[in-house]
Design a protein around this motif. Structure first.
Motif, mmCIF file in Angstrom:
data_model
loop_
_atom_site.group_PDB
_atom_site.id
_atom_site.type_symbol
_atom_site.label_atom_id
_atom_site.label_comp_id
_atom_site.label_asym_id
_atom_site.label_seq_id
_atom_site.Cartn_x
_atom_site.Cartn_y
_atom_site.Cartn_z
ATOM 1 N N PHE A 94 1.104 -1.205 -0.074
ATOM 2 C CA PHE A 94 -0.086 -0.056 0.047
ATOM 3 C C PHE A 94 0.438 1.133 0.012
ATOM 4 C CE2 PHE A 94 -2.709 -2.683 1.398
ATOM 5 C CZ PHE A 94 -3.416 -3.011 0.861
ATOM 6 N N ILE A 149 -5.218 10.428 6.149
ATOM 7 C CA ILE A 149 -6.149 10.627 7.068
ATOM 8 C C ILE A 149 -5.556 10.814 8.465
ATOM 9 C CG2 ILE A 149 -7.647 9.507 8.811
ATOM 10 C CD1 ILE A 149 -9.186 8.511 6.014
ATOM 11 N N TYR A 205 -14.531 8.796 4.753
ATOM 12 C CA TYR A 205 -15.444 7.644 4.516
ATOM 13 C C TYR A 205 -16.424 8.460 3.279
ATOM 14 C CZ TYR A 205 -12.945 5.654 8.941
ATOM 15 O OH TYR A 205 -11.963 5.580 9.298
ATOM 16 N N GLN A 220 -21.896 1.574 7.646
ATOM 17 C CA GLN A 220 -20.936 0.287 8.140
ATOM 18 C C GLN A 220 -21.102 1.074 9.970
ATOM 19 O OE1 GLN A 220 -18.323 -1.868 6.364
ATOM 20 N NE2 GLN A 220 -19.463 -4.005 7.687
ATOM 21 N N CYS A 266 1.808 -8.397 12.282
ATOM 22 C CA CYS A 266 1.090 -6.979 12.454
ATOM 23 C C CYS A 266 -0.232 -7.008 12.040
ATOM 24 C CB CYS A 266 1.675 -6.066 11.983
ATOM 25 S SG CYS A 266 0.860 -4.004 12.599
ATOM 26 N N GLY A 318 -1.699 -4.537 11.888
ATOM 27 C CA GLY A 318 -2.288 -3.567 11.529
ATOM 28 C C GLY A 318 -2.876 -1.854 12.298
ATOM 29 N N GLY A 319 -3.102 -2.186 13.250
ATOM 30 C CA GLY A 319 -2.753 -1.426 14.710
ATOM 31 C C GLY A 319 -3.339 0.174 14.035
ATOM 32 N N LEU A 354 -3.919 2.028 11.974
ATOM 33 C CA LEU A 354 -4.007 1.883 10.204
ATOM 34 C C LEU A 354 -5.638 1.815 9.853
ATOM 35 C CD1 LEU A 354 -1.173 0.531 8.462
ATOM 36 C CD2 LEU A 354 -1.606 2.629 8.858
ATOM 37 N N ILE A 355 -6.484 1.097 10.888
ATOM 38 C CA ILE A 355 -7.414 0.791 11.153
ATOM 39 C C ILE A 355 -8.707 1.981 10.520
ATOM 40 C CG2 ILE A 355 -8.076 0.141 13.204
ATOM 41 C CD1 ILE A 355 -8.948 -2.142 10.233
ATOM 42 N N ILE A 356 -7.990 3.330 11.241
ATOM 43 C CA ILE A 356 -8.580 4.391 11.354
ATOM 44 C C ILE A 356 -8.009 4.888 10.158
ATOM 45 C CG2 ILE A 356 -9.107 6.691 12.587
ATOM 46 C CD1 ILE A 356 -9.010 4.804 15.108
ATOM 47 N N THR A 357 -6.098 5.153 9.983
ATOM 48 C CA THR A 357 -5.746 6.101 9.416
ATOM 49 C C THR A 357 -5.891 5.435 7.863
ATOM 50 O OG1 THR A 357 -3.729 5.367 9.554
ATOM 51 C CG2 THR A 357 -5.232 6.920 10.723
ATOM 52 N N ASN A 358 -5.744 4.067 7.526
ATOM 53 C CA ASN A 358 -5.809 3.701 6.236
ATOM 54 C C ASN A 358 -6.100 1.863 6.045
ATOM 55 O OD1 ASN A 358 -5.067 2.251 3.761
ATOM 56 N ND2 ASN A 358 -2.592 3.241 4.110
ATOM 57 N N ARG A 359 -7.647 2.404 6.351
ATOM 58 C CA ARG A 359 -8.704 0.887 5.886
ATOM 59 C C ARG A 359 -8.169 0.153 5.531
ATOM 60 N NH1 ARG A 359 -13.825 1.281 9.344
ATOM 61 N NH2 ARG A 359 -13.173 2.086 10.083
ATOM 62 N N ASP A 360 -8.102 0.561 4.117
ATOM 63 C CA ASP A 360 -8.065 -0.701 2.791
ATOM 64 C C ASP A 360 -6.513 -1.789 3.501
ATOM 65 O OD1 ASP A 360 -9.939 0.187 1.542
ATOM 66 O OD2 ASP A 360 -8.479 1.116 -0.011
ATOM 67 N N ALA A 361 -5.412 -0.825 3.877
ATOM 68 C CA ALA A 361 -4.057 -1.151 4.679
ATOM 69 C C ALA A 361 -4.615 -2.962 5.654
ATOM 70 C CB ALA A 361 -3.459 -0.810 4.525
ATOM 71 N N ASP A 369 -6.520 -5.854 4.310
ATOM 72 C CA ASP A 369 -6.502 -6.406 3.825
ATOM 73 C C ASP A 369 -4.800 -7.209 5.147
ATOM 74 O OD1 ASP A 369 -4.633 -7.773 1.289
ATOM 75 O OD2 ASP A 369 -2.675 -6.284 2.826
ATOM 76 N N MET A 370 -4.656 -6.764 6.368
ATOM 77 C CA MET A 370 -3.592 -7.539 6.985
ATOM 78 C C MET A 370 -4.424 -8.002 8.296
ATOM 79 S SD MET A 370 -1.589 -3.699 7.620
ATOM 80 C CE MET A 370 0.143 -4.445 8.555
ATOM 81 N N LYS A 395 -5.375 -11.484 6.018
ATOM 82 C CA LYS A 395 -4.118 -12.694 6.104
ATOM 83 C C LYS A 395 -3.984 -13.264 7.339
ATOM 84 C CE LYS A 395 -1.849 -10.649 2.245
ATOM 85 N NZ LYS A 395 -0.715 -9.235 1.762
ATOM 86 N N HIS A 446 -15.899 -6.675 8.402
ATOM 87 C CA HIS A 446 -15.483 -5.564 7.666
ATOM 88 C C HIS A 446 -14.912 -6.299 6.225
ATOM 89 C CE1 HIS A 446 -16.757 -3.128 10.307
ATOM 90 N NE2 HIS A 446 -16.361 -2.032 9.882
#
Lengths: 187, 297
Positions: free
Chosen positions: A41, A108, A139, A146, B192, B194-195, B197-204, B207-208, B211, B241
């Protein structure tokens, strides 16, 4: 005449407390990129960022999303054969772009960090529902719905208190912070 | 009875209150006292370190200084809080100039830090201080036939503190065996979640999480056990999600290690905060129930 500070040296100086090796010691092996769980990413891998810093590509580095995509898992740090504090380097770059107010509009992370800091100044503790407005507008509609459903379920399950807790000695706490950073304060 | 300065951290006041409950219940059962640090403040999480390093150390130092006043070891159930406290303590010990600077700030709250306290994660207190034999002796309901995936996440083992094994730590597996369960072997145990990032980079982050869940499922996991509120929330609350994003049908219970331990110690599930999950933990309780010929827990 004082020597001109290179970008690489400037970043090294930001890593003072961690006592890692300087960026110059990177051998470009790519262990960091191979160990990073969020590398796909990033627009530049950690290895590339270190190379770009060393070569003085300041603008390219500062406009990159790499460090804001770092989850601070330290996998790169513990594996780096050159002993560079890579995860802390990512922190340093985050701080650098916040100070210089120079980060990508669509990120963000910086906005989240700023509202987090303000919130701690208000109550001394972190409280998720107050943080939400700072990033939630980013978002899409589907995600928002959601998110709202999730929040109400959490409230119903008793996992989300509706009021934040405050520390008792908040005045002392704020004075403590002012002794480190003279600006800010009661916001 | 040994007493520790207990630093719950902000997450344990909201989303992860069942971690708080189960930590206190298991501590009581194991004869230690977790005495909550008076008037503690947020440790700065990761976000404060993005903004200002010195200020972040100061926030952490205030909590450490309060613990020091009572001469107690500092214990955190959250791996993020633990990492911040451990390294702040270490940097302050090694760098008198930094300590002076921070002590000047702490004076505003009549505090002083000398770096005399030890910083521990709650699982270290259980495995190292109470010890595996101490725990085994208290187990009344061994978790026979339950396959538990130990999820270390990052910050218990990274960054490296001394010469410990950062690639393949074992203390969690040892604890799981001590309570009679079977530790799942899988590659992602220290990968990891995602820490933030669940707030600041949801896609990344999704994905983590995806996996991790995939690896746990492939290895016949009945329940993922966590030692950190953020790992738990990412793996548990955001499982839905992930299913939406990746078209999967994961329904893997995720529980705090203190909840699993608590069951083994014979504590009623309700007292361990079990029942507040977004992904039901009932399948785990059912395995035990059928093993005990239908007797309800």
């Amino acid at each position: 005449m004082a020597e001109k500070l290179t970008f690489g040296k400037e970043i090294d100086n930001l890593l003072y407390a961690q006592h890692g090796n300087p960026i110059k010691s990177c051998i470009q092996c790519g262990t960091c990129a191979g160990s990073c769980p969020s590398v796909e990413f990033m627009d530049h891998t950690p290895r590339e960022i270190i190379g770009l810093i060393d070569a003085g590509y300041k603008e390219e580095v500062l406009s990159s999303n790499t460090f804001w995509t770092c989850a601070s898992c330290y996998n790169c740090t513990v594996r780096c054969p050159a002993g560079i504090e890579i995860a802390n380097l990512m922190y340093a770059l985050k701080r650098y772009t916040i100070w210089k107010d120079q980060y990508g509009e669509d990120l963000i992370g910086p906005k989240f960090s700023e509202s987090f800091v303000k919130m701690i100044m208000r109550t001394g503790r972190s409280f998720e529902p107050i943080l939400a407005p700072s990033y939630i507008f980013k978002y899409g509609a589907k995600d928002l719905i959601q998110e709202a459903q999730m929040a109400s379920t959490l409230v119903l399950k008793g996992r989300m208190p509706l009021l934040p807790k405050k520390i008792k000695r908040l005045d002392n706490f704020r004075q403590m912070v002012r002794r480190i950073i003279p600006i800010g304060g009661d916001s | 009875m040994r007493t520790y300065a207990y630093y719950p951290g902000c997450s344990l006041e909201s989303l992860s209150m069942s971690y708080h409950q189960s930590a206190l219940e298991t501590a009581k059962e194991l004869d230690i006292e977790l005495r909550e640090i008076e008037d503690w403040n947020c440790c700065g999480a990761t976000a404060y370190f993005h903004a200002d390093e010195l200020l972040a150390y100061t926030l952490v130092a205030r909590n450490l200084a309060i613990a020091e006043k009572d001469g107690l070891d500092f214990v955190a159930p959250c791996s993020g809080c633990y990492k911040n406290a451990y390294f702040t303590n270490k940097y302050l010990r090694e760098d008198p100039e930094l300590a002076d600077h921070i002590n000047f700030a702490l004076e505003a709250d009549n505090l002083h830090i000398g770096g005399t306290t030890n910083v521990l994660h709650l699982i270290e207190v259980y495995v190292n201080d109470i010890g595996l034999d101490g725990i085994k002796n208290k187990v009344t309901r061994p978790l026979k036939d339950v396959r538990v995936a130990p999820y270390y996440g990052c910050q218990l083992v990274r960054p490296r503190k001394d010469h410990e094994d950062t690639e393949n730590p074992q203390l969690f597996e040892e604890l799981i065996s001590a309570i009679g369960a079977e530790a799942v072997k899988y590659n992602s145990k220290t990968r990891c979640c995602g820490g933030s990032l669940i707030i600041t980079n949801r896609d990344a982050a999704l994905d983590m999480v995806y996996k991790l869940l995939l690896d746990a499922e492939k290895n016949d996991t009945d329940v993922i056990a966590t030692i950190c509120p953020l790992c738990n929330v990412n793996l548990e609350v955001y499982q839905k999600h992930v299913n939406r994003e990746f078209g999967t049908h994961f329904s893997i219970p995720v529980m705090y290690f203190t909840q699993i331990l608590g069951i083994a110690l014979g504590i009623a599930p309700g007292r361990l905060g079990i029942g507040k999950e977004m992904v039901s933990a009932a399948p785990v309780l059912n395995i035990l129930q059928s093993a005990e010929s239908g007797k309800p827990l």
